[in-house]
Design a protein around this motif. Structure first.
Motif, PDB file in Angstrom:
ATOM      1  N   ASP A 179     -31.623 -30.485   9.726  1.00 31.58           N
ATOM      2  CA  ASP A 179     -32.983 -29.945   9.862  1.00 31.58           C
ATOM      3  C   ASP A 179     -34.400 -30.456   8.866  1.00 31.58           C
ATOM      4  N   THR A 180     -33.261 -30.550   7.238  1.00 29.39           N
ATOM      5  CA  THR A 180     -33.644 -31.429   6.777  1.00 29.39           C
ATOM      6  C   THR A 180     -34.211 -32.698   6.299  1.00 29.39           C
ATOM      7  N   LEU A 181     -33.234 -33.525   6.658  1.00 19.69           N
ATOM      8  CA  LEU A 181     -33.581 -34.884   7.228  1.00 19.69           C
ATOM      9  C   LEU A 181     -34.627 -35.128   8.628  1.00 19.69           C
ATOM     10  N   ALA A 182     -34.404 -34.714   9.129  1.00 14.10           N
ATOM     11  CA  ALA A 182     -34.842 -34.451  10.133  1.00 14.10           C
ATOM     12  C   ALA A 182     -37.027 -34.523  10.148  1.00 14.10           C
ATOM     13  N   ALA A 183     -37.290 -35.458  11.036  1.00 14.26           N
ATOM     14  CA  ALA A 183     -38.849 -35.968  10.456  1.00 14.26           C
ATOM     15  C   ALA A 183     -39.753 -34.049  10.761  1.00 14.26           C
ATOM     16  N   ASP A 184     -40.141 -34.341   9.560  1.00 15.61           N
ATOM     17  CA  ASP A 184     -41.372 -32.592  10.077  1.00 15.61           C
ATOM     18  C   ASP A 184     -42.701 -33.666  10.017  1.00 15.61           C
ATOM     19  N   SER A 185     -43.175 -34.133  11.084  1.00 12.27           N
ATOM     20  CA  SER A 185     -44.206 -34.696  11.734  1.00 12.27           C
ATOM     21  C   SER A 185     -44.796 -33.186  12.903  1.00 12.27           C
ATOM     22  N   GLY A 186     -46.324 -34.429  13.333  1.00 12.76           N
ATOM     23  CA  GLY A 186     -46.844 -34.413  14.427  1.00 12.76           C
ATOM     24  C   GLY A 186     -45.980 -34.708  15.620  1.00 12.76           C
ATOM     25  N   PHE A 187     -45.058 -35.416  15.701  1.00  6.64           N
ATOM     26  CA  PHE A 187     -44.901 -35.467  16.968  1.00  6.64           C
ATOM     27  C   PHE A 187     -44.545 -34.052  17.726  1.00  6.64           C
ATOM     28  N   GLY A 188     -44.032 -34.062  18.833  1.00  2.50           N
ATOM     29  CA  GLY A 188     -43.334 -32.448  19.688  1.00  2.50           C
ATOM     30  C   GLY A 188     -42.553 -31.818  19.003  1.00  2.50           C
ATOM     31  N   LEU A 204     -36.245 -33.000  18.326  1.00  5.76           N
ATOM     32  CA  LEU A 204     -35.164 -32.692  18.233  1.00  5.76           C
ATOM     33  C   LEU A 204     -34.280 -33.388  17.927  1.00  5.76           C
ATOM     34  N   GLU A 205     -34.256 -34.981  18.967  1.00  7.31           N
ATOM     35  CA  GLU A 205     -33.975 -36.339  18.522  1.00  7.31           C
ATOM     36  C   GLU A 205     -33.350 -36.708  17.210  1.00  7.31           C
ATOM     37  N   SER A 206     -34.824 -36.534  16.329  1.00  7.75           N
ATOM     38  CA  SER A 206     -34.907 -37.230  14.996  1.00  7.75           C
ATOM     39  C   SER A 206     -33.414 -35.724  14.161  1.00  7.75           C
ATOM     40  N   ARG A 207     -33.302 -34.891  14.207  1.00 10.23           N
ATOM     41  CA  ARG A 207     -32.577 -33.873  14.090  1.00 10.23           C
ATOM     42  C   ARG A 207     -31.216 -33.984  13.855  1.00 10.23           C
ATOM     43  N   GLU A 208     -30.998 -34.702  15.549  1.00  4.69           N
ATOM     44  CA  GLU A 208     -29.890 -35.220  16.334  1.00  4.69           C
ATOM     45  C   GLU A 208     -29.367 -36.565  15.020  1.00  4.69           C
ATOM     46  N   GLN A 209     -30.322 -37.253  14.981  1.00  6.33           N
ATOM     47  CA  GLN A 209     -30.385 -38.601  14.363  1.00  6.33           C
ATOM     48  C   GLN A 209     -29.629 -38.199  12.489  1.00  6.33           C
ATOM     49  N   SER A 239     -18.869 -49.498   9.600  1.00  2.00           N
ATOM     50  CA  SER A 239     -18.594 -47.826  10.041  1.00  2.00           C
ATOM     51  C   SER A 239     -19.791 -47.101  10.821  1.00  2.00           C
ATOM     52  N   LEU A 240     -20.780 -47.396   9.391  1.00  2.00           N
ATOM     53  CA  LEU A 240     -21.949 -46.335   9.939  1.00  2.00           C
ATOM     54  C   LEU A 240     -22.517 -47.518  11.205  1.00  2.00           C
ATOM     55  N   ARG A 241     -22.337 -48.124  11.183  1.00  2.00           N
ATOM     56  CA  ARG A 241     -23.252 -48.987  12.030  1.00  2.00           C
ATOM     57  C   ARG A 241     -22.494 -48.853  13.827  1.00  2.00           C
ATOM     58  N   GLN A 242     -20.904 -48.575  13.808  1.00  2.00           N
ATOM     59  CA  GLN A 242     -20.357 -48.225  15.109  1.00  2.00           C
ATOM     60  C   GLN A 242     -20.600 -46.833  14.866  1.00  2.00           C
ATOM     61  N   GLN A 243     -20.436 -46.039  14.440  1.00  2.00           N
ATOM     62  CA  GLN A 243     -20.438 -44.400  14.389  1.00  2.00           C
ATOM     63  C   GLN A 243     -21.687 -44.452  15.032  1.00  2.00           C
ATOM     64  N   LEU A 244     -22.888 -45.127  14.873  1.00  2.00           N
ATOM     65  CA  LEU A 244     -24.414 -44.711  14.842  1.00  2.00           C
ATOM     66  C   LEU A 244     -24.707 -45.376  16.282  1.00  2.00           C
ATOM     67  N   GLN A 245     -24.608 -46.482  16.586  1.00  2.00           N
ATOM     68  CA  GLN A 245     -25.135 -47.381  17.725  1.00  2.00           C
ATOM     69  C   GLN A 245     -25.396 -46.562  18.907  1.00  2.00           C
ATOM     70  N   GLU A 246     -25.209 -45.144  19.303  1.00  2.00           N
ATOM     71  CA  GLU A 246     -26.270 -44.483  19.954  1.00  2.00           C
ATOM     72  C   GLU A 246     -27.514 -44.351  20.253  1.00  2.00           C
ATOM     73  N   ALA A 252     -22.563 -36.977   9.465  1.00  2.00           N
ATOM     74  CA  ALA A 252     -21.169 -36.644  10.286  1.00  2.00           C
ATOM     75  C   ALA A 252     -20.690 -37.978   9.377  1.00  2.00           C
ATOM     76  N   ALA A 253     -21.176 -39.168  10.271  1.00  2.00           N
ATOM     77  CA  ALA A 253     -20.782 -40.326   9.293  1.00  2.00           C
ATOM     78  C   ALA A 253     -20.595 -40.642   8.675  1.00  2.00           C
ATOM     79  N   VAL A 254     -21.478 -40.526   7.481  1.00  2.00           N
ATOM     80  CA  VAL A 254     -21.448 -40.681   6.433  1.00  2.00           C
ATOM     81  C   VAL A 254     -19.946 -39.893   5.705  1.00  2.00           C
ATOM     82  N   GLU A 255     -20.202 -37.998   6.342  1.00  2.00           N
ATOM     83  CA  GLU A 255     -18.585 -37.764   5.776  1.00  2.00           C
ATOM     84  C   GLU A 255     -17.585 -38.585   6.141  1.00  2.00           C
TER      85      GLU A 255
END
Length: 198
Positions: free
Chosen positions: A117-126, A131-136, A189-196, A142-145
């Motif tokens: 939640d902290t890393l997710a964008a706190d912006s004027g977006f809807g 939600l997408e930012s929080r998921e990313q 590794s991060l690139r592969q894990q986060l390609q979606e 998780a990928a770094v862990e």
């Protein structure tokens, strides 16, 4: 017109500030702490995943800086020296720690949201964009862990501390090529894990 006023701490090098602190200038320590506290804390927190432990380790790191001031010499960049101390505190912690808590685990008294939640964008977006930012952010955490410890450490030193490969090598006590290799494997590794999310 030349000024007799000394250069402001904001423009002074870290090494010069540390030498001034070694000479008794407490304000120089305050300037170093202000510059580097957050980066060191983030490196520690991303490594141990528990805020209270990261806070304790941060305090240990700065106590070590204070204790070492009298013998400080400029043999490397201050940032490298500082993160070497942080790395050594982490090594000591992991040698003695028995429990590992998830990065999103919080105590009952924690009112802040998860790190995702902290890393997710706190912006004027809807709400959908937030939600997408929080998921990313959650996926990145998780990928770094999931990275092996040595790769995670090298990645965090670069991402959180902004350290160069040669400084990472010095801070972790490995060769330049080993540090470079760990970073390359971590990024792949991060690139592969986060390609979606690409």
């Amino acid at each position: 017109m030349p000024s007799d006023i000394t250069e402001p701490a904001a423009e002074e090098s870290d090494e010069s500030l540390m030498l001034r602190y070694a000479g008794g200038d407490i304000g120089a320590f305050d300037a170093l702490y202000a510059r580097h506290e957050l980066a060191v804390w983030r490196y520690l927190f991303r490594s141990v995943r528990v805020q209270a432990v990261a806070d304790d380790l941060l305090q240990d790191v700065w106590f070590a800086v204070a204790r070492s001031a009298a013998g400080y010499t400029v043999s490397a960049r201050f940032k490298t020296w500082l993160f070497t101390i942080a790395h050594n505190r982490l090594v000591d912690h992991f040698r003695t720690a028995r429990q590992h808590v998830s990065i999103d685990a919080h105590g009952d008294d924690d009112e802040a949201g998860s790190v995702g939640d902290t890393l997710a964008a706190d912006s004027g977006f809807g709400p959908l964009r937030q939600l997408e930012s929080r998921e990313q952010a959650t996926a990145l955490i998780a990928a770094v862990e999931r990275l092996p410890l040595e790769q995670r450490e090298a990645f965090l030193l670069q991402a959180e501390a902004g350290m160069r490969v040669e400084d990472i090598a010095a801070a972790t006590g490995v060769s330049f090529e080993t540090a470079k290799s760990r970073l390359r494997y971590a990024r792949n590794s991060l690139r592969q894990q986060l390609q979606e999310f690409a």
